[in-house]
Design an enzyme around this catalytic site. Structure first.
Site, PDB file in Angstrom:
ATOM      1  N   LYS A 159       1.077  -1.613  -0.114  1.00 18.61           N
ATOM      2  CA  LYS A 159      -0.162   0.272  -0.091  1.00 18.61           C
ATOM      3  C   LYS A 159       0.871   1.324   0.072  1.00 18.61           C
ATOM      4  O   LYS A 159       2.265   1.789   0.415  1.00 18.61           O
ATOM      5  CB  LYS A 159      -0.763  -0.307   0.882  1.00 18.61           C
ATOM      6  CG  LYS A 159      -1.882  -0.505   1.187  1.00 18.61           C
ATOM      7  CD  LYS A 159      -3.159  -0.206   1.032  1.00 18.61           C
ATOM      8  CE  LYS A 159      -4.123  -2.145   1.283  1.00 18.61           C
ATOM      9  NZ  LYS A 159      -4.421  -2.295   3.282  1.00 18.61           N
ATOM     10  N   HIS A 203       1.091   6.803   2.889  1.00 21.83           N
ATOM     11  CA  HIS A 203       0.464   7.887   2.177  1.00 21.83           C
ATOM     12  C   HIS A 203       0.767   9.452   3.784  1.00 21.83           C
ATOM     13  O   HIS A 203       1.214   8.337   4.706  1.00 21.83           O
ATOM     14  CB  HIS A 203      -0.489   7.778   2.185  1.00 21.83           C
ATOM     15  CG  HIS A 203      -1.390   7.070   3.558  1.00 21.83           C
ATOM     16  ND1 HIS A 203      -1.666   7.146   4.651  1.00 21.83           N
ATOM     17  CD2 HIS A 203      -2.151   5.926   3.464  1.00 21.83           C
ATOM     18  CE1 HIS A 203      -1.919   6.837   5.448  1.00 21.83           C
ATOM     19  NE2 HIS A 203      -2.377   5.706   5.122  1.00 21.83           N
ATOM     20  N   HIS A 253       0.772   8.351   7.438  1.00 27.05           N
ATOM     21  CA  HIS A 253       1.727   7.364   7.681  1.00 27.05           C
ATOM     22  C   HIS A 253       2.839   8.289   7.532  1.00 27.05           C
ATOM     23  O   HIS A 253       4.283   7.621   8.536  1.00 27.05           O
ATOM     24  CB  HIS A 253       2.679   6.141   6.711  1.00 27.05           C
ATOM     25  CG  HIS A 253       1.636   5.264   7.002  1.00 27.05           C
ATOM     26  ND1 HIS A 253       1.162   4.796   5.669  1.00 27.05           N
ATOM     27  CD2 HIS A 253       0.885   4.233   8.198  1.00 27.05           C
ATOM     28  CE1 HIS A 253       0.114   3.087   5.798  1.00 27.05           C
ATOM     29  NE2 HIS A 253       0.209   3.134   7.182  1.00 27.05           N
TER      30      HIS A 253
HETATM   31  N1  ARG Z   1       0.035  -1.202   9.997  1.00 26.02           N
HETATM   32  C1  ARG Z   1      -0.807  -0.371  10.692  1.00 26.02           C
HETATM   33  C2  ARG Z   1      -1.737   0.853   9.962  1.00 26.02           C
HETATM   34  O1  ARG Z   1      -1.341   1.180   8.946  1.00 26.02           O
HETATM   35  C3  ARG Z   1      -0.234   0.307  11.865  1.00 26.02           C
HETATM   36  C4  ARG Z   1       0.390  -0.389  12.811  1.00 26.02           C
HETATM   37  C5  ARG Z   1       0.371   0.159  14.523  1.00 26.02           C
HETATM   38  N2  ARG Z   1       0.807  -0.984  15.090  1.00 26.02           N
HETATM   39  C6  ARG Z   1       0.341  -1.824  15.814  1.00 26.02           C
HETATM   40  N3  ARG Z   1       1.435  -2.584  17.172  1.00 26.02           N
HETATM   41  N4  ARG Z   1      -0.955  -2.196  15.246  1.00 26.02           N
HETATM   42  O2  ARG Z   1      -2.987   1.306  10.395  1.00 26.02           O
END
Ligand code: ARG
Length: 576
Positions: free
Chosen positions: A126, A129, A132
């Site tokens: 993905k 963006h 992030h």
């Molecule tokens: N990959 C997730 C996202 O982009 C965020 C991960 C956050 N960290 C966790 N330990 N859940 O929404």
């Protein structure tokens, strides 16, 4: 030299109250006429059993006035106002900065303590963006702040590299994947087929079925599925890394979700052992009524794991590996409920480490003139945003020769634009409390007079150029710091106070998980310097000793600004 500490120590002697408590109460009055520090004596009314003005008056009589740090103390109403000896304060503060052997604001408060800062954590295949971007920039700043305070700070990237969406990608790739496009622009191609999958699946439900099967194969370690998944992961990481590099961000570990897929049994065993897991509609869940939260699913009815299961495993793994002092998650506020559930499940199972886990949330990023959403494919890529910022900055510098040396080469302009353009984006994410939404505005971000990175970076470059003109670094270094006691006008005193307050701002930023406290502090310092500079011609100061003293002050201002900017990930520009 921390005058504040002196005051607190003295107050502690007088009142027998703990220093931390007194420190919390000690204020900086809104107007300098009310002193440099003020203590509200109504805080003592209960323990001392007297009216606040009476307490203030009697403390004022006992104050160690006349010592080289305290000039006078006034009791005004219920307040005790402290006035510092300016010359002494300024010269001690400035010489402490210039003689420091460790980076500014360094401390040993974190010695021997592991703090995990988890940030960025984008999803494979993905786009990276702007949401992030927020976690990446905020998390990186927090990491640096904890590191500065002496903690063993661990940078963790919890990549979204697992889950049913990979089944969808595998199916989509087999059906519509374009190899050449994948090599050229991997994320764009993966996004294209992912969006296509969702479009097509609306009329062809069998696609969803195939995707579930592909994911099951992946979980079972089937060769072909694993190979494709690895490929998507590697290509995505490569793309993410180029963004990280440009932002100056790096990580100690990329332990993504897939890393925990074989560690779920520990979670399940623990929850069974503590008898907190129950069956509900075929799934294994932990009820969280006593926490006022909805149940947390651990295993779905088909036995597969979910996002939360992997987060539970991650906490157990991190505690076992690092015995963390704190485990910080820099993740957007929409996931607040998720983290409350994860921490509560562990708490319910008697895992004490749950209390040392913190979710550090942040607001939304809004573009008044553009829309954001992943599914439709209409997203703003961070790399495009960074480039746009650098291009716009270059344009501003090129057109405006008041903002740069007239003889600046094209190459130098590009280098400056890179630092300022990237700095402008970083600053935008860190200038306010993290829970506030961000409304993107190029005009504000690149305003060389506003609260912006360009403003602070430009101020720094200007101050450095004054030092260069004075040919001063060597002269300043050799100068007798005694001369500093010549400084003492209101502006100089204000600058010294800001320099002195820098360490406290860094400490507070760590406590509140709010790098904006550092950003704001250096911005205020830059403003104070500009005000001083507009009123006082440093280079044309007649008295040579005073001139040197002012240059030394200027050097301390520069070092503090540079320290603060670098601490949040913004590079300085030496000359522009
Ligand atoms: N990959 C997730 C996202 O982009 C965020 C991960 C956050 N960290 C966790 N330990 N859940 O929404």
């Amino acid at each position: 030299m921390d005058f504040r500490v002196r005051i607190i120590e003295w107050l502690a002697e007088q009142t027998s109250l703990p220093q931390e408590q007194l420190s919390e109460w000690l204020e900086v009055p809104p107007q300098p006429a009310l002193g440099d520090y003020a203590f509200p004596c109504f805080r003592l009314a209960r323990t001392m059993r007297q009216a606040p003005p009476v307490i203030a008056a009697s403390l004022a009589k006992k104050a160690p006035v006349g010592q080289d740090w305290l000039e006078r103390v006034e009791a005004v109403g219920g307040y005790l106002n402290f006035f510092m000896n300016r010359a002494s304060f300024i010269s001690r503060t400035i010489s402490a900065v210039l003689r420091a052997e460790t980076p500014l604001a360094a401390s040993d408060e974190g010695q021997g303590k592991n703090v995990i800062v988890e940030y960025s954590s984008p999803n494979i295949a993905k786009p990276f963006h702007v949401g992030h971007a927020f976690t990446t920039i905020l998390g990186h700043a927090l990491y640096k702040i904890y590191d500065r305070l002496g903690y063993n700070a661990i940078r963790m990237n919890h990549l979204g590299d697992y889950g049913t969406q990979f089944g969808k990608l595998i199916v989509a790739y087999r059906l519509w994947g374009d190899e050449a496009a994948l090599l050229k622009e991997p994320i764009k191609e993966l996004l294209r087929i992912y969006v296509l999958f969702h479009d097509q699946a609306k009329d062809k439900p069998e696609l969803e079925h195939q995707a579930r099967e592909a994911f099951r194969n992946l979980e079972d370690g089937a060769d072909e599925e694993v190979k494709l998944w690895k490929r998507f992961r590697d290509l995505s990481l490569e793309a993410f890394n180029s963004v990280y590099e440009r932002l100056g961000v790096s990580f100690d570990y990329f332990y993504g979700e897939s890393f925990y897929s074989d560690k779920i049994s520990e979670v399940v065993n623990l929850l069974n052992e503590k008898e907190v897991m129950v069956e509900s509609e075929g799934a294994q869940v932990v009820m969280l009524d006593e926490y006022d939260l909805p149940p947390c699913i651990i295993l779905k009815s088909d036995g597969t794991t979910i996002y939360a299961s992997r987060d539970l495993a991650a906490v157990l793994f991190r505690e076992k590996t690092w015995s963390f002092e704190r485990n910080i998650y820099v993740v957007g506020m929409p996931q607040a409920l998720h983290f409350r559930q994860v921490f509560s499940v562990l708490d319910k199972a008697g895992v004490e480490a749950a209390k040392r886990c913190v979710h550090v949330g942040f607001g939304l990023v809004k573009f008044p003139d553009r829309k954001l959403s992943t599914r439709s494919g209409d997203v703003i890529f961070l790399e495009d945003l960074l480039q746009e910022s650098v291009d716009k900055t270059l344009d501003i510098i090129r057109r405006n020769d008041q903002l740069r040396q007239a003889d600046m080469s094209e190459e130098e302009m590009r280098q400056v634009a890179e630092k300022i353009g990237i700095g402008a984006i970083i600053y935008t994410f860190l200038k306010n409390g993290r829970e506030r939404d961000i409304v993107f505005s190029w005009d504000e971000m690149l305003d060389f007079d506003g609260d912006s990175a360009p403003y602070v970076q430009y101020t720094y470059a200007r101050a450095r150029s004054i030092l260069r003109k004075a040919g001063s670094d060597a002269a300043v270094a050799a100068a007798d710091l005694e001369q500093l006691s010549l400084l003492g006008n209101d502006d100089e005193f204000a600058l010294a106070k800001l320099i002195d307050g820098y360490s406290a701002a860094v400490r507070k930023a760590a406590q509140a998980y709010e790098p904006y406290m550092v950003v704001r502090h250096v911005t205020t310092l830059a403003r104070a310097f500009n005000k001083y500079y507009n009123q006082t011609s440093i280079l044309r100061t007649e008295d040579p000793a005073l001139r040197v003293a002012r240059l030394i002050l200027l050097q301390a201002v520069c070092e503090t600004i540079r320290s603060g900017l670098e601490l949040v990930g913004i590079e300085v520009v030496e000359r522009m």
